[in-house]
Motif scaffolding. Structure first.
Motif, PDB file in Angstrom:
ATOM      1  N   LYS A  21      10.588   5.502   7.013  1.00 41.00           N
ATOM      2  CA  LYS A  21       9.296   5.715   7.672  1.00 41.00           C
ATOM      3  C   LYS A  21       9.480   6.455   8.999  1.00 41.00           C
ATOM      4  O   LYS A  21       8.685   7.324   9.341  1.00 41.00           O
ATOM      5  N   LYS A  22      10.540   6.119   9.729  1.00 38.33           N
ATOM      6  CA  LYS A  22      10.777   6.743  11.028  1.00 38.33           C
ATOM      7  C   LYS A  22      11.198   8.204  10.889  1.00 38.33           C
ATOM      8  O   LYS A  22      10.676   9.078  11.577  1.00 38.33           O
ATOM      9  N   LYS A  23      12.134   8.475   9.997  1.00 36.49           N
ATOM     10  CA  LYS A  23      12.664   9.831   9.884  1.00 36.49           C
ATOM     11  C   LYS A  23      11.825  10.716   8.961  1.00 36.49           C
ATOM     12  O   LYS A  23      11.828  11.935   9.097  1.00 36.49           O
ATOM     13  N   LYS A  24      11.147  10.138   7.977  1.00 37.68           N
ATOM     14  CA  LYS A  24      10.251  10.820   7.032  1.00 37.68           C
ATOM     15  C   LYS A  24      10.952  11.627   5.947  1.00 37.68           C
ATOM     16  O   LYS A  24      10.380  11.871   4.908  1.00 37.68           O
ATOM     17  N   SER A  55       6.389   1.804  -5.934  1.00 39.74           N
ATOM     18  CA  SER A  55       5.268   1.354  -5.105  1.00 39.74           C
ATOM     19  C   SER A  55       4.616   2.512  -4.342  1.00 39.74           C
ATOM     20  O   SER A  55       3.796   2.279  -3.451  1.00 39.74           O
ATOM     21  N   ASN A  56       4.982   3.738  -4.696  1.00 38.47           N
ATOM     22  CA  ASN A  56       4.398   4.959  -4.126  1.00 38.47           C
ATOM     23  C   ASN A  56       4.559   5.057  -2.612  1.00 38.47           C
ATOM     24  O   ASN A  56       3.653   5.498  -1.908  1.00 38.47           O
ATOM     25  N   LYS A  57       5.715   4.664  -2.130  1.00 41.04           N
ATOM     26  CA  LYS A  57       6.014   4.803  -0.713  1.00 41.04           C
ATOM     27  C   LYS A  57       6.912   5.999  -0.450  1.00 41.04           C
ATOM     28  O   LYS A  57       6.893   6.553   0.642  1.00 41.04           O
ATOM     29  N   LYS A  61      11.821  15.138  -4.036  1.00 45.00           N
ATOM     30  CA  LYS A  61      11.538  16.555  -4.231  1.00 45.00           C
ATOM     31  C   LYS A  61      12.492  17.081  -5.306  1.00 45.00           C
ATOM     32  O   LYS A  61      13.442  16.400  -5.689  1.00 45.00           O
ATOM     33  N   LYS A  62      12.238  18.278  -5.803  1.00 45.65           N
ATOM     34  CA  LYS A  62      13.058  18.858  -6.866  1.00 45.65           C
ATOM     35  C   LYS A  62      14.520  18.995  -6.463  1.00 45.65           C
ATOM     36  O   LYS A  62      15.410  18.906  -7.294  1.00 45.65           O
ATOM     37  N   ASP A  63      14.776  19.192  -5.189  1.00 42.80           N
ATOM     38  CA  ASP A  63      16.161  19.358  -4.723  1.00 42.80           C
ATOM     39  C   ASP A  63      16.869  18.013  -4.508  1.00 42.80           C
ATOM     40  O   ASP A  63      18.019  17.976  -4.074  1.00 42.80           O
ATOM     41  N   GLY A  64      16.196  16.893  -4.808  1.00 43.98           N
ATOM     42  CA  GLY A  64      16.798  15.572  -4.678  1.00 43.98           C
ATOM     43  C   GLY A  64      16.554  14.907  -3.341  1.00 43.98           C
ATOM     44  O   GLY A  64      16.988  13.774  -3.122  1.00 43.98           O
ATOM     45  N   SER A  65      15.885  15.600  -2.422  1.00 43.51           N
ATOM     46  CA  SER A  65      15.617  14.991  -1.126  1.00 43.51           C
ATOM     47  C   SER A  65      14.521  13.924  -1.265  1.00 43.51           C
ATOM     48  O   SER A  65      13.737  13.928  -2.211  1.00 43.51           O
ATOM     49  N   ILE A  66      14.521  13.012  -0.318  1.00 44.17           N
ATOM     50  CA  ILE A  66      13.615  11.861  -0.336  1.00 44.17           C
ATOM     51  C   ILE A  66      12.633  12.008   0.822  1.00 44.17           C
ATOM     52  O   ILE A  66      13.038  12.253   1.944  1.00 44.17           O
ATOM     53  N   ILE A  67      11.342  11.838   0.515  1.00 45.18           N
ATOM     54  CA  ILE A  67      10.329  11.919   1.564  1.00 45.18           C
ATOM     55  C   ILE A  67       9.461  10.665   1.560  1.00 45.18           C
ATOM     56  O   ILE A  67       9.176  10.090   0.504  1.00 45.18           O
ATOM     57  N   TRP A  68       9.060  10.227   2.729  1.00 46.98           N
ATOM     58  CA  TRP A  68       8.156   9.092   2.905  1.00 46.98           C
ATOM     59  C   TRP A  68       6.735   9.590   2.720  1.00 46.98           C
ATOM     60  O   TRP A  68       6.294  10.534   3.406  1.00 46.98           O
ATOM     61  N   ILE A  69       5.964   9.004   1.798  1.00 51.58           N
ATOM     62  CA  ILE A  69       4.607   9.482   1.526  1.00 51.58           C
ATOM     63  C   ILE A  69       3.530   8.412   1.763  1.00 51.58           C
ATOM     64  O   ILE A  69       2.349   8.714   1.691  1.00 51.58           O
ATOM     65  N   PHE A  70       3.933   7.192   2.048  1.00 47.70           N
ATOM     66  CA  PHE A  70       2.981   6.094   2.202  1.00 47.70           C
ATOM     67  C   PHE A  70       2.164   6.271   3.467  1.00 47.70           C
ATOM     68  O   PHE A  70       2.702   6.520   4.543  1.00 47.70           O
ATOM     69  N   LYS A  71       0.859   6.120   3.346  1.00 46.22           N
ATOM     70  CA  LYS A  71      -0.049   6.213   4.495  1.00 46.22           C
ATOM     71  C   LYS A  71      -0.522   4.815   4.843  1.00 46.22           C
ATOM     72  O   LYS A  71      -1.492   4.316   4.320  1.00 46.22           O
ATOM     73  N   GLY A  72       0.178   4.161   5.729  1.00 46.84           N
ATOM     74  CA  GLY A  72      -0.268   2.818   6.052  1.00 46.84           C
ATOM     75  C   GLY A  72       0.569   2.136   7.069  1.00 46.84           C
ATOM     76  O   GLY A  72       1.500   2.522   7.599  1.00 46.84           O
TER      77      GLY A  72
END
Length: 72
Positions: A21-24, A55-57, A61-72
C-alpha cells in the motif's frame, strides 16, 4: 489455486499489505520479498499475494510487476 503448506499469520499478511500500500508498485515478487524487514519464507509471500489478488487488493501487470489497486 496452489496447495498451501504454510498458513501465513495475520501480522505477516498485514506487514505485506502495508508495504504494498505504501510503495504501490513492485517490479517483481522477489523485489517485494527483499524489501520486507522481517524474514518471510518465499512460499508464504506467494500465498499472501494469492490472497491479496483474490480479494482485489493487488493486480499483476503483463511484465509480472505487482501494483496496489485497492481503494480504501
Amino acid at each position: 489455486m496452489r496447495t498451501i503448506l504454510h498458513q501465513p499469520k495475520l501480522n505477516t499478511i498485514r506487514m505485506v499489505e502495508k508495504k504494498l500500500k505504501k510503495k504501490k508498485h513492485f517490479r517483481s515478487k522477489y523485489e517485494l520479498f527483499r524489501s520486507l524487514q522481517r524474514k518471510v519464507m518465499y512460499p508464504t509471500i506467494t500465498a499472501i499475494l494469492d490472497y491479496l489478488e483474490e480479494s482485489n487488493k493487488i493486480a499483476y501487470k503483463k511484465d509480472g510487476s505487482i501494483i496496489w489497486i485497492f481503494k480504501g
